[in-house]
Scaffold this motif. Structure first.
Motif, PDB file in Angstrom:
ATOM      1  N   SER A 216       0.835  -1.200   0.000  1.00 57.78           N
ATOM      2  CA  SER A 216       0.000   0.000   0.000  1.00 57.78           C
ATOM      3  C   SER A 216       0.869   1.249   0.000  1.00 57.78           C
ATOM      4  CB  SER A 216      -0.952  -0.013   1.194  1.00 57.78           C
ATOM      5  OG  SER A 216      -0.241  -0.148   2.401  1.00 57.78           O
TER       6      SER A 216
ATOM      7  N   HIS B 155       2.542   1.504  -3.681  1.00 60.41           N
ATOM      8  CA  HIS B 155       1.749   1.134  -4.855  1.00 60.41           C
ATOM      9  C   HIS B 155       2.132   1.897  -6.128  1.00 60.41           C
ATOM     10  CE1 HIS B 155      -0.343   4.617  -3.262  1.00 60.41           C
ATOM     11  NE2 HIS B 155      -0.949   4.761  -4.418  1.00 60.41           N
TER      12      HIS B 155
ATOM     13  N   VAL C  34       1.219  -4.673  -6.178  1.00 57.75           N
ATOM     14  CA  VAL C  34       1.463  -3.352  -6.757  1.00 57.75           C
ATOM     15  C   VAL C  34       1.099  -3.362  -8.246  1.00 57.75           C
ATOM     16  CG1 VAL C  34       3.357  -1.793  -7.406  1.00 57.75           C
ATOM     17  CG2 VAL C  34       3.155  -2.609  -5.049  1.00 57.75           C
TER      18      VAL C  34
ATOM     19  N   HIS D 240      -2.815  -2.938  -8.864  1.00 59.69           N
ATOM     20  CA  HIS D 240      -3.636  -1.955  -8.151  1.00 59.69           C
ATOM     21  C   HIS D 240      -4.558  -1.125  -9.051  1.00 59.69           C
ATOM     22  CE1 HIS D 240      -0.392   1.042  -8.858  1.00 59.69           C
ATOM     23  NE2 HIS D 240      -1.317   1.954  -8.634  1.00 59.69           N
TER      24      HIS D 240
ATOM     25  N   ILE E 224      -6.330  -1.843  -2.086  1.00 61.15           N
ATOM     26  CA  ILE E 224      -5.563  -0.642  -2.450  1.00 61.15           C
ATOM     27  C   ILE E 224      -6.325   0.166  -3.515  1.00 61.15           C
ATOM     28  CG2 ILE E 224      -3.378   0.220  -3.425  1.00 61.15           C
ATOM     29  CD1 ILE E 224      -2.039  -2.237  -2.097  1.00 61.15           C
TER      30      ILE E 224
END
Ligand SMILES: [Fe+2]
Length: 298
Positions: free
Chosen positions: A163, A166, A218, A221, A246
């Motif tokens: 998070s 990201h 990541v 997201h 996220i």
């Protein structure tokens, strides 16, 4: 027990954490840590790692999940594993100091890669027009969601990293695109979308286990529940729960934040918009949990 700052061989500051090497020799390192209130700190198992890892609390308190509840380490308490075989995530509720002793050297690897990449993430958010605490806000809301979902220590640790980091891949997007005041061309937009895959590659390259595990989150997201997201057009359960969290939290924060070119919306408007996109952009279950936490969201 007082630690004299002059005793430190080297100190690094990583987002609310001071890490200072006090002594090292024959592979053993003694590292002083000072955590600001609300900071999480983790011990994680590493393949091939056989080190003893030992904590001694000097002041403050560290709380960590154990069994169905929590345990608290106070000044004078110690904690060790030899080796660390599972994930532990500790949280400080006040300023907390502890000594961390390990029988295999980690200071430089640990401080350099994590320190570097977290600073990179913050610097890129600022270039992208956000304030300095955007990463921290996304991080705080994501952790609230992870805790509500009953994530274990390892999942919380990975979500914590993913998070915060990201958008770190934006570091590879040219500033002329990132800061373009007018609409992006189709070609520029394709480059912008690559920040997801750039982020995954960057995290994988660190070889730090929790960052490597955060890498696919990541990358996902900007995927959408209905399959219209990027980079792969994944849909529904193909998207990890962590990335789904996220996506919601990042949108909420983007909507409520004042940017250079637009004023942020009110909390109520942003929550309505999130609800409107429930089941299209966002995973409906994640939206429901997010909305159920609205009293804890600001
Ligand atoms: Fe992004």
């Amino acid at each position: 027990m007082d630690i004299n700052q002059k005793d430190f061989i080297e100190t690094v500051h990583v987002r609310g954490v001071q890490i200072s090497l006090l002594a090292s020799g024959d592979g053993t390192e003694i590292i002083y840590h000072k955590l600001n209130p609300g900071i999480r700190w983790a011990l994680e198992p590493t393949e091939g790692w056989t080190a003893l890892e030992y904590l001694y609390i000097l002041s403050g308190e560290l709380k960590y999940p154990a069994g169905n509840g929590f345990k608290v380490l106070k000044a004078g308490d110690s904690f060790f594993r030899n080796p660390v075989a599972e994930h532990f995530i500790f949280q400080s509720y006040q300023t907390t100091e502890f000594l961390y002793i390990t029988s295999q050297p980690i200071f430089h690897h640990y401080s350099k890669s994590t320190h570097y990449i977290m600073d990179l993430a913050v610097s890129i958010e600022q270039k992208d027009g956000y304030t300095v605490d955007h990463c921290s806000r996304i991080n705080r809301l994501s952790m609230l969601m992870g805790e509500e979902l009953g994530f274990n220590a390892k999942q919380l640790l990975v979500l914590n990293k993913a998070s915060f980091l990201h958008d770190v891949g934006k570091v590879k997007v040219p500033l002329s695109i990132l800061q373009k005041p007018t609409k992006l061309t189709a070609e520029e937009w394709e480059i912008m979308k690559k920040h997801t895959t750039y982020g995954r590659e960057l995290l994988e390259s660190t070889q730090v286990p929790s960052l490597v595990e955060a890498a696919p989150i990541v990358e996902q997201h900007h995927e959408r529940y209905d399959g219209k997201g990027y980079p792969y057009g994944l849909k529904k359960d193909e998207i990890s729960v962590e990335a789904s969290i996220i996506a919601v939290v990042d949108s909420y924060d983007a909507m409520t934040t004042d940017r250079v070119y637009q004023k942020g919306r009110s909390k109520e408007e942003a929550l309505e918009e999130i609800f409107r996109c429930r089941g299209t952009m966002y995973n409906p279950d994640i939206v429901d949990i997010f909305l159920s936490l609205q009293n804890k969201i600001n």
